[in-house]
Design a protein around this motif. Structure first.
Motif, PDB file in Angstrom:
ATOM      1  N   HIS A  41      34.822  42.232  30.481  1.00 50.13           N
ATOM      2  CA  HIS A  41      35.562  40.968  30.569  1.00 50.13           C
ATOM      3  C   HIS A  41      36.145  40.821  31.960  1.00 50.13           C
ATOM      4  CE1 HIS A  41      39.751  42.546  30.300  1.00 50.13           C
ATOM      5  NE2 HIS A  41      39.284  43.409  29.429  1.00 50.13           N
ATOM      6  N   ASP A  42      36.603  39.627  32.281  1.00 52.75           N
ATOM      7  CA  ASP A  42      37.330  39.404  33.525  1.00 52.75           C
ATOM      8  C   ASP A  42      38.806  39.197  33.190  1.00 52.75           C
ATOM      9  OD1 ASP A  42      37.852  36.772  32.698  1.00 52.75           O
ATOM     10  OD2 ASP A  42      36.407  35.859  34.048  1.00 52.75           O
ATOM     11  N   GLN A  43      39.645  39.313  34.190  1.00 53.70           N
ATOM     12  CA  GLN A  43      41.038  38.913  34.019  1.00 53.70           C
ATOM     13  C   GLN A  43      41.693  38.719  35.377  1.00 53.70           C
ATOM     14  OE1 GLN A  43      43.145  41.770  31.635  1.00 53.70           O
ATOM     15  NE2 GLN A  43      42.794  43.457  33.020  1.00 53.70           N
ATOM     16  N   ALA A  44      42.483  37.672  35.461  1.00 53.00           N
ATOM     17  CA  ALA A  44      43.315  37.457  36.636  1.00 53.00           C
ATOM     18  C   ALA A  44      44.602  38.237  36.457  1.00 53.00           C
ATOM     19  CB  ALA A  44      43.618  35.971  36.795  1.00 53.00           C
ATOM     20  N   LEU A  45      45.044  38.873  37.533  1.00 48.78           N
ATOM     21  CA  LEU A  45      46.297  39.631  37.532  1.00 48.78           C
ATOM     22  C   LEU A  45      47.137  39.122  38.707  1.00 48.78           C
ATOM     23  CD1 LEU A  45      44.882  43.225  36.875  1.00 48.78           C
ATOM     24  CD2 LEU A  45      45.905  41.662  35.210  1.00 48.78           C
ATOM     25  N   TYR A  46      48.015  38.196  38.435  1.00 54.99           N
ATOM     26  CA  TYR A  46      48.849  37.589  39.462  1.00 54.99           C
ATOM     27  C   TYR A  46      50.243  38.210  39.389  1.00 54.99           C
ATOM     28  CZ  TYR A  46      45.571  33.774  40.611  1.00 54.99           C
ATOM     29  OH  TYR A  46      44.491  33.026  41.052  1.00 54.99           O
ATOM     30  N   ILE A  69      33.429  50.297  35.307  1.00 58.48           N
ATOM     31  CA  ILE A  69      33.959  50.098  36.662  1.00 58.48           C
ATOM     32  C   ILE A  69      34.653  48.747  36.737  1.00 58.48           C
ATOM     33  CG2 ILE A  69      31.832  49.036  37.526  1.00 58.48           C
ATOM     34  CD1 ILE A  69      32.230  50.613  40.160  1.00 58.48           C
ATOM     35  N   THR A  70      35.702  48.678  37.548  1.00 59.58           N
ATOM     36  CA  THR A  70      36.455  47.437  37.726  1.00 59.58           C
ATOM     37  C   THR A  70      36.444  47.013  39.184  1.00 59.58           C
ATOM     38  OG1 THR A  70      37.940  47.889  35.867  1.00 59.58           O
ATOM     39  CG2 THR A  70      38.726  46.331  37.525  1.00 59.58           C
ATOM     40  N   LEU A  71      36.068  45.755  39.421  1.00 59.37           N
ATOM     41  CA  LEU A  71      36.241  45.111  40.714  1.00 59.37           C
ATOM     42  C   LEU A  71      37.633  44.488  40.742  1.00 59.37           C
ATOM     43  CD1 LEU A  71      33.915  42.587  42.524  1.00 59.37           C
ATOM     44  CD2 LEU A  71      36.192  41.884  41.820  1.00 59.37           C
ATOM     45  N   TRP A  72      38.353  44.691  41.829  1.00 55.35           N
ATOM     46  CA  TRP A  72      39.728  44.174  42.028  1.00 55.35           C
ATOM     47  C   TRP A  72      39.748  43.470  43.368  1.00 55.35           C
ATOM     48  CZ3 TRP A  72      44.043  44.703  45.235  1.00 55.35           C
ATOM     49  CH2 TRP A  72      45.326  44.581  44.673  1.00 55.35           C
ATOM     50  N   MET A  73      39.799  42.131  43.343  1.00 53.44           N
ATOM     51  CA  MET A  73      39.647  41.356  44.581  1.00 53.44           C
ATOM     52  C   MET A  73      40.812  40.392  44.791  1.00 53.44           C
ATOM     53  SD  MET A  73      36.545  38.764  45.733  1.00 53.44           S
ATOM     54  CE  MET A  73      35.341  40.081  45.955  1.00 53.44           C
ATOM     55  N   PRO A  74      41.530  40.502  45.903  1.00 51.20           N
ATOM     56  CA  PRO A  74      42.571  39.521  46.205  1.00 51.20           C
ATOM     57  C   PRO A  74      41.966  38.185  46.602  1.00 51.20           C
ATOM     58  CG  PRO A  74      42.371  41.092  48.001  1.00 51.20           C
ATOM     59  CD  PRO A  74      41.481  41.581  46.905  1.00 51.20           C
ATOM     60  N   LEU A  75      42.629  37.119  46.167  1.00 47.19           N
ATOM     61  CA  LEU A  75      42.220  35.762  46.501  1.00 47.19           C
ATOM     62  C   LEU A  75      43.044  35.192  47.639  1.00 47.19           C
ATOM     63  CD1 LEU A  75      41.910  34.395  42.841  1.00 47.19           C
ATOM     64  CD2 LEU A  75      40.124  35.482  44.236  1.00 47.19           C
ATOM     65  N   LEU A 105      55.722  35.532  48.025  1.00 51.92           N
ATOM     66  CA  LEU A 105      54.388  34.977  47.812  1.00 51.92           C
ATOM     67  C   LEU A 105      53.741  35.591  46.572  1.00 51.92           C
ATOM     68  CD1 LEU A 105      53.098  35.124  51.503  1.00 51.92           C
ATOM     69  CD2 LEU A 105      54.051  33.132  50.313  1.00 51.92           C
ATOM     70  N   MET A 106      52.986  34.803  45.846  1.00 45.49           N
ATOM     71  CA  MET A 106      52.261  35.297  44.675  1.00 45.49           C
ATOM     72  C   MET A 106      51.105  36.197  45.125  1.00 45.49           C
ATOM     73  SD  MET A 106      52.061  34.921  41.222  1.00 45.49           S
ATOM     74  CE  MET A 106      52.513  33.261  40.661  1.00 45.49           C
ATOM     75  N   ARG A 107      51.002  37.397  44.551  1.00 42.98           N
ATOM     76  CA  ARG A 107      49.833  38.258  44.766  1.00 42.98           C
ATOM     77  C   ARG A 107      48.757  37.826  43.783  1.00 42.98           C
ATOM     78  NH1 ARG A 107      48.774  43.910  42.088  1.00 42.98           N
ATOM     79  NH2 ARG A 107      48.006  42.363  40.608  1.00 42.98           N
ATOM     80  N   LYS A 108      47.740  37.155  44.281  1.00 39.48           N
ATOM     81  CA  LYS A 108      46.690  36.610  43.415  1.00 39.48           C
ATOM     82  C   LYS A 108      45.466  37.516  43.472  1.00 39.48           C
ATOM     83  CE  LYS A 108      48.212  31.841  44.207  1.00 39.48           C
ATOM     84  NZ  LYS A 108      47.787  30.467  44.588  1.00 39.48           N
ATOM     85  N   VAL A 109      45.148  38.125  42.341  1.00 39.30           N
ATOM     86  CA  VAL A 109      44.017  39.045  42.263  1.00 39.30           C
ATOM     87  C   VAL A 109      43.145  38.686  41.075  1.00 39.30           C
ATOM     88  CG1 VAL A 109      43.374  41.440  41.714  1.00 39.30           C
ATOM     89  CG2 VAL A 109      45.106  40.978  43.457  1.00 39.30           C
ATOM     90  N   MET A 110      41.845  38.746  41.283  1.00 39.89           N
ATOM     91  CA  MET A 110      40.878  38.569  40.203  1.00 39.89           C
ATOM     92  C   MET A 110      40.168  39.889  39.968  1.00 39.89           C
ATOM     93  SD  MET A 110      39.809  36.215  38.135  1.00 39.89           S
ATOM     94  CE  MET A 110      38.436  35.942  37.004  1.00 39.89           C
ATOM     95  N   THR A 111      39.999  40.248  38.713  1.00 43.89           N
ATOM     96  CA  THR A 111      39.301  41.489  38.374  1.00 43.89           C
ATOM     97  C   THR A 111      38.121  41.189  37.453  1.00 43.89           C
ATOM     98  OG1 THR A 111      40.579  42.031  36.374  1.00 43.89           O
ATOM     99  CG2 THR A 111      41.486  42.750  38.494  1.00 43.89           C
ATOM    100  N   ILE A 112      37.091  42.025  37.575  1.00 44.24           N
ATOM    101  CA  ILE A 112      35.929  41.941  36.702  1.00 44.24           C
ATOM    102  C   ILE A 112      35.596  43.358  36.262  1.00 44.24           C
ATOM    103  CG2 ILE A 112      33.550  41.144  36.417  1.00 44.24           C
ATOM    104  CD1 ILE A 112      33.983  39.425  38.971  1.00 44.24           C
ATOM    105  N   ILE A 113      35.460  43.550  34.965  1.00 40.27           N
ATOM    106  CA  ILE A 113      35.164  44.867  34.393  1.00 40.27           C
ATOM    107  C   ILE A 113      33.712  44.881  33.922  1.00 40.27           C
ATOM    108  CG2 ILE A 113      35.802  46.560  32.645  1.00 40.27           C
ATOM    109  CD1 ILE A 113      38.531  44.945  32.520  1.00 40.27           C
TER     110      ILE A 113
END
Length: 281
Positions: free
Chosen positions: A113-118, A143-149, A224-232
């Protein structure tokens, strides 16, 4: 599918070449930072659309300071890809999935699944934990991708990883909490695992970490908001394990609908995102 966009952003299908040394480092450490997995221009096309979905999906109704440790850590919104065609382009991107498969050394990967973690301004730290305590998957190939937006300054930084901890598999079933932070901090110290944080990150940089890698994240002292998107991702062909906790039973129902222990983890929510065999000439 709710639409929050008029024009779809560009696709993310082109290859991101990995060096053998990077694949070896991931296998050794259980985590790696890759710069420029997406360009800043690509991320800028997606960020407003993903952030709007997070705004709509945010269920917090108390100020940060009035929440528990988990609630202070972030705004968490999952399965954005089902809510928007643009989010689907991001989550289902071949470029990201191919990296995940190559780092794990598998022929193909499916979405878990994916999830945004702000993490909000003033948001708290994310306690030490292992992601895979939540996942009823009979494998270590996750594995998890963790990418800042958005740009993330060093004061907020990337996650902190306990290098090599993934090789020990399940360490403790405690969910993300003050207790997990204490227990795993003691474990890390006792085992002497080196700790690694990657500092400041640009939009489109990404860390990848294994499901069993112990990790944490600092709080957000900025305004500032830390905006991160993750994909598992999970390796294609993985089967569902008998859930042995409430957390895993909940995940089975949510992310693997209609499936049971022993089934291949391939529900309608777990599409095949990359397969080396299908791309072979």
């Amino acid at each position: 599918m709710e639409e929050v966009e008029r024009e779809l952003p560009p696709g993310l299908s082109e290859d991101y070449p990995l060096a053998a040394s990077q694949i070896e480092a991931y296998a050794r450490d259980g985590h790696i930072l890759l710069r420029g997995v997406a360009s800043e221009e690509e991320v800028a096309a997606y960020e407003p659309l993903l952030s709007e979905l997070v705004r709509r999906g945010n269920r917090h109704d108390k100020p940060v300071e009035q929440r528990d440790t988990y609630g202070k850590a972030f705004i968490q919104v999952g399965n954005l890809w089902e809510k928007s065609a643009a989010a689907a382009r991001f989550t289902l991107a071949r470029r990201f999935a191919k990296i995940a498969a190559e780092l794990m050394g598998v022929d193909g990967v499916r979405l878990y699944h994916d999830q945004a973690l702000y993490k909000e301004p003033g948001g708290g730290h994310t306690p030490w934990h292992q992601d895979q305590i939540y996942w009823p998957l009979d494998t270590d190939k996750t594995i998890t991708l963790w990418m800042p937006l958005v740009p993330i300054p060093e004061t907020v930084g990337s996650m902190t990883f306990a290098s090599g901890s993934h090789r020990n598999g399940l360490i403790d079933k405690t969910v993300i909490s003050d207790e997990s932070h204490r227990t795993l901090a003691q474990y890390i110290e006792g085992k002497g695992f080196p700790q690694k944080t990657y500092g400041a990150m640009r939009p489109g940089d990404a860390t990848f970490h294994a499901g069993w890698t112990v990790h944490s994240a600092p709080g957000n002292p900025t305004d500032l908001m830390r905006k991160v998107m993750t994909i598992i991702y999970a390796a294609d062909g993985v089967r569902i394990a008998e859930p042995d906790s409430n957390a895993r039973r909940a995940d089975l129902a949510t992310w693997l609908p209609g499936l049971a222990p022993g089934d291949v983890a391939a529900s309608r929510l777990n599409p095949l995102l990359y397969s080396r065999k299908s791309e072979a000439p």
